[in-house]
Write a protein that holds these residues in place. Structure first.
Motif, PDB file in Angstrom:
ATOM      1  N   ALA A   5     -44.352 -32.818  16.546  1.00 39.61           N
ATOM      2  CA  ALA A   5     -44.042 -33.542  17.781  1.00 39.61           C
ATOM      3  C   ALA A   5     -43.655 -34.983  17.479  1.00 39.61           C
ATOM      4  O   ALA A   5     -42.738 -35.532  18.097  1.00 39.61           O
ATOM      5  N   VAL A   6     -44.347 -35.602  16.528  1.00 37.74           N
ATOM      6  CA  VAL A   6     -44.039 -36.986  16.157  1.00 37.74           C
ATOM      7  C   VAL A   6     -42.606 -37.074  15.631  1.00 37.74           C
ATOM      8  O   VAL A   6     -41.831 -37.963  16.022  1.00 37.74           O
ATOM      9  N   VAL A   7     -42.233 -36.149  14.764  1.00 43.09           N
ATOM     10  CA  VAL A   7     -40.886 -36.152  14.186  1.00 43.09           C
ATOM     11  C   VAL A   7     -39.842 -35.855  15.255  1.00 43.09           C
ATOM     12  O   VAL A   7     -38.826 -36.559  15.386  1.00 43.09           O
ATOM     13  N   PHE A   8     -40.077 -34.825  16.067  1.00 43.51           N
ATOM     14  CA  PHE A   8     -39.087 -34.407  17.063  1.00 43.51           C
ATOM     15  C   PHE A   8     -38.828 -35.498  18.090  1.00 43.51           C
ATOM     16  O   PHE A   8     -37.672 -35.853  18.356  1.00 43.51           O
ATOM     17  N   TRP A   9     -39.884 -36.050  18.663  1.00 40.51           N
ATOM     18  CA  TRP A   9     -39.691 -37.039  19.726  1.00 40.51           C
ATOM     19  C   TRP A   9     -39.152 -38.350  19.169  1.00 40.51           C
ATOM     20  O   TRP A   9     -38.477 -39.092  19.899  1.00 40.51           O
ATOM     21  N   PHE A  10     -39.395 -38.634  17.903  1.00 39.52           N
ATOM     22  CA  PHE A  10     -38.744 -39.806  17.308  1.00 39.52           C
ATOM     23  C   PHE A  10     -37.235 -39.596  17.237  1.00 39.52           C
ATOM     24  O   PHE A  10     -36.454 -40.492  17.581  1.00 39.52           O
ATOM     25  N   LEU A  11     -36.814 -38.424  16.785  1.00 43.74           N
ATOM     26  CA  LEU A  11     -35.387 -38.144  16.686  1.00 43.74           C
ATOM     27  C   LEU A  11     -34.721 -38.192  18.062  1.00 43.74           C
ATOM     28  O   LEU A  11     -33.605 -38.694  18.208  1.00 43.74           O
ATOM     29  N   VAL A  12     -35.405 -37.674  19.066  1.00 41.16           N
ATOM     30  CA  VAL A  12     -34.863 -37.725  20.421  1.00 41.16           C
ATOM     31  C   VAL A  12     -34.738 -39.170  20.890  1.00 41.16           C
ATOM     32  O   VAL A  12     -33.701 -39.582  21.431  1.00 41.16           O
ATOM     33  N   THR A  13     -35.789 -39.960  20.683  1.00 40.15           N
ATOM     34  CA  THR A  13     -35.772 -41.365  21.105  1.00 40.15           C
ATOM     35  C   THR A  13     -34.675 -42.139  20.385  1.00 40.15           C
ATOM     36  O   THR A  13     -33.939 -42.916  21.003  1.00 40.15           O
ATOM     37  N   ALA A  14     -34.553 -41.934  19.072  1.00 40.68           N
ATOM     38  CA  ALA A  14     -33.534 -42.645  18.299  1.00 40.68           C
ATOM     39  C   ALA A  14     -32.134 -42.246  18.754  1.00 40.68           C
ATOM     40  O   ALA A  14     -31.225 -43.094  18.814  1.00 40.68           O
ATOM     41  N   SER A  15     -31.933 -40.959  19.076  1.00 45.05           N
ATOM     42  CA  SER A  15     -30.619 -40.506  19.547  1.00 45.05           C
ATOM     43  C   SER A  15     -30.246 -41.214  20.844  1.00 45.05           C
ATOM     44  O   SER A  15     -29.107 -41.672  21.020  1.00 45.05           O
ATOM     45  N   VAL A  16     -31.215 -41.316  21.753  1.00 43.80           N
ATOM     46  CA  VAL A  16     -30.951 -41.962  23.046  1.00 43.80           C
ATOM     47  C   VAL A  16     -30.736 -43.459  22.871  1.00 43.80           C
ATOM     48  O   VAL A  16     -29.781 -44.038  23.423  1.00 43.80           O
ATOM     49  N   LEU A  17     -31.594 -44.110  22.103  1.00 45.67           N
ATOM     50  CA  LEU A  17     -31.477 -45.559  21.925  1.00 45.67           C
ATOM     51  C   LEU A  17     -30.178 -45.941  21.220  1.00 45.67           C
ATOM     52  O   LEU A  17     -29.598 -46.994  21.505  1.00 45.67           O
ATOM     53  N   SER A  18     -29.731 -45.107  20.304  1.00 45.47           N
ATOM     54  CA  SER A  18     -28.491 -45.425  19.582  1.00 45.47           C
ATOM     55  C   SER A  18     -27.292 -45.487  20.516  1.00 45.47           C
ATOM     56  O   SER A  18     -26.313 -46.193  20.242  1.00 45.47           O
ATOM     57  N   LEU A  19     -27.366 -44.780  21.644  1.00 40.69           N
ATOM     58  CA  LEU A  19     -26.262 -44.780  22.595  1.00 40.69           C
ATOM     59  C   LEU A  19     -26.067 -46.145  23.247  1.00 40.69           C
ATOM     60  O   LEU A  19     -24.989 -46.423  23.792  1.00 40.69           O
ATOM     61  N   VAL A  20     -27.104 -46.992  23.174  1.00 45.67           N
ATOM     62  CA  VAL A  20     -26.977 -48.353  23.716  1.00 45.67           C
ATOM     63  C   VAL A  20     -25.875 -49.114  22.985  1.00 45.67           C
ATOM     64  O   VAL A  20     -25.231 -50.005  23.547  1.00 45.67           O
ATOM     65  N   THR A  21     -25.633 -48.753  21.727  1.00 44.67           N
ATOM     66  CA  THR A  21     -24.613 -49.451  20.934  1.00 44.67           C
ATOM     67  C   THR A  21     -23.218 -48.884  21.150  1.00 44.67           C
ATOM     68  O   THR A  21     -22.262 -49.368  20.532  1.00 44.67           O
ATOM     69  N   LEU A  22     -23.082 -47.884  21.996  1.00 44.17           N
ATOM     70  CA  LEU A  22     -21.785 -47.226  22.208  1.00 44.17           C
ATOM     71  C   LEU A  22     -20.662 -48.202  22.584  1.00 44.17           C
ATOM     72  O   LEU A  22     -19.546 -48.080  22.057  1.00 44.17           O
ATOM     73  N   PRO A  23     -20.926 -49.190  23.451  1.00 42.63           N
ATOM     74  CA  PRO A  23     -19.828 -50.108  23.807  1.00 42.63           C
ATOM     75  C   PRO A  23     -19.467 -51.107  22.708  1.00 42.63           C
ATOM     76  O   PRO A  23     -18.507 -51.861  22.860  1.00 42.63           O
ATOM     77  N   PHE A  24     -20.228 -51.126  21.619  1.00 45.63           N
ATOM     78  CA  PHE A  24     -20.042 -52.157  20.605  1.00 45.63           C
ATOM     79  C   PHE A  24     -19.383 -51.616  19.339  1.00 45.63           C
ATOM     80  O   PHE A  24     -19.887 -51.787  18.238  1.00 45.63           O
ATOM     81  N   GLY A  25     -18.247 -50.946  19.515  1.00 45.23           N
ATOM     82  CA  GLY A  25     -17.450 -50.626  18.339  1.00 45.23           C
ATOM     83  C   GLY A  25     -17.529 -49.216  17.812  1.00 45.23           C
ATOM     84  O   GLY A  25     -17.084 -48.955  16.694  1.00 45.23           O
TER      85      GLY A  25
END
Length: 304
Positions: free
Chosen positions: A186-206
């Motif tokens: 669960a620790v590994v899975f939810w980290f990957l999910v969180t990182a995937s979502v947070l990385s989308l914040v950088t979508l407008p930046f190149g």
């Protein structure tokens, strides 16, 4: 059932795959921004974890969590660590970035004393100090402390790598608290999910649309990283953590080979000397803790 040989082989396999993943990320760094790399690494690691749980028959239970907010905080800190580490990897020679990442377990010792109230004796403090001396040796050419000077880009890479190591150490502190109630999967899975979502914040930046070859490499990085995480987790089922932990440092030899043969990066004597000091300090701490653990176990088993 413990099987030390299997545990060691799994650990070495995970180290090899993590090195391959890092090499892929370094190779794609000139073409793809860091935030996009974080997305591919995280998102395409998720299916690997899900397949692993399904094969174990634990898909229904392996992702349950009793503390969603803990996963969110750990995810934020871990994503910052990943982003800084990937950015530094793109700016530094491959072996040097690997050596600087060895500062993470040293920082974990310090943070454990600060935030978990763990007792840290003179020996561990001395080894941590020795390890940071090794970090300074590696850093010296990047900070122009010794002969020669470093480019501003590489100095930034060194700082980003160390920042990533610091946030990675903080993530380890969160994980050490979470494992009391949360499953590793669960620790590994939810980290990957969180990182995937947070990385989308950088979508407008190149973000860019990579060519097919680069896309394939990025997807491979996620798949390889997910498999490496499974092998790492499985290694601790077959052998004690204190036995397999020193094999993390095999990544230095792999990094030197990758740096030389793949990226054409010569390894300096100063970098090797600093890495040797860091590794010596880390291994000394691991072996000391293993020895103390054996002694505590013997005392616990002694009739009174």
């Amino acid at each position: 059932m413990k099987n030390p040989r299997t545990g060691i082989l799994l650990k070495l396999g995970s180290v090899f795959l993590f090195t391959v993943m890092a090499a892929i990320l370094k190779a794609t760094a000139p073409a793809v921004p860091t935030g996009e790399q974080v997305f591919f690494r995280s998102f395409f690691g998720i299916p690997v974890i899900l397949v692993w749980l399904a094969l174990k028959g634990e898909l229904a239970t392996g992702l349950r969590t009793a503390n969603p907010m803990a996963h969110a905080y750990r995810g934020i800190i871990g994503t910052i660590s990943m982003g800084c580490g990937f950015a530094g990897l793109g700016l530094l020679p491959f072996p040097e970035a690997t050596a600087l990442n060895y500062a993470m377990p040293l920082m974990t010792v310090i943070f454990a004393a600060m935030f978990l109230d763990e007792r840290v004796g003179v020996f561990r403090l001395s080894m941590v100090a020795l390890g940071f001396a090794g970090v300074l040796i590696v850093l010296s050419q990047r900070l122009s402390l010794g002969m020669g000077s470093a480019s501003a880009e590489q100095s930034l890479g060194a700082m980003l790598t160390l920042t990533g190591a610091a946030f990675g150490a903080l993530a380890q502190i969160f994980i050490s608290r979470m494992v009391a109630t949360e499953q590793t999967s669960a620790v590994v899975f939810w980290f990957l999910v969180t990182a995937s979502v947070l990385s989308l914040v950088t979508l407008p930046f190149g973000w860019v649309v990579p060519d097919p070859a680069t896309t394939g490499l990025l997807v491979a990085a996620g798949l390889v990283g997910g498999l490496a995480q499974i092998m790492l987790t499985s290694s601790y089922r077959f052998a004690d953590a204190s036995l397999v932990a020193p094999f993390d440092y095999a990544s230095m030899l792999m990094a030197i080979a990758v740096g030389w043969f793949v990226f054409g990066e010569p390894t300096t004597l100063r970098m090797l000397a600093g890495a040797a000091v860091i590794i010596a300090a880390g291994v000394a701490i691991i072996l000391r803790e293993r020895h103390l653990g054996i002694r505590r176990g013997q005392r616990a088993g002694t009739p009174r």
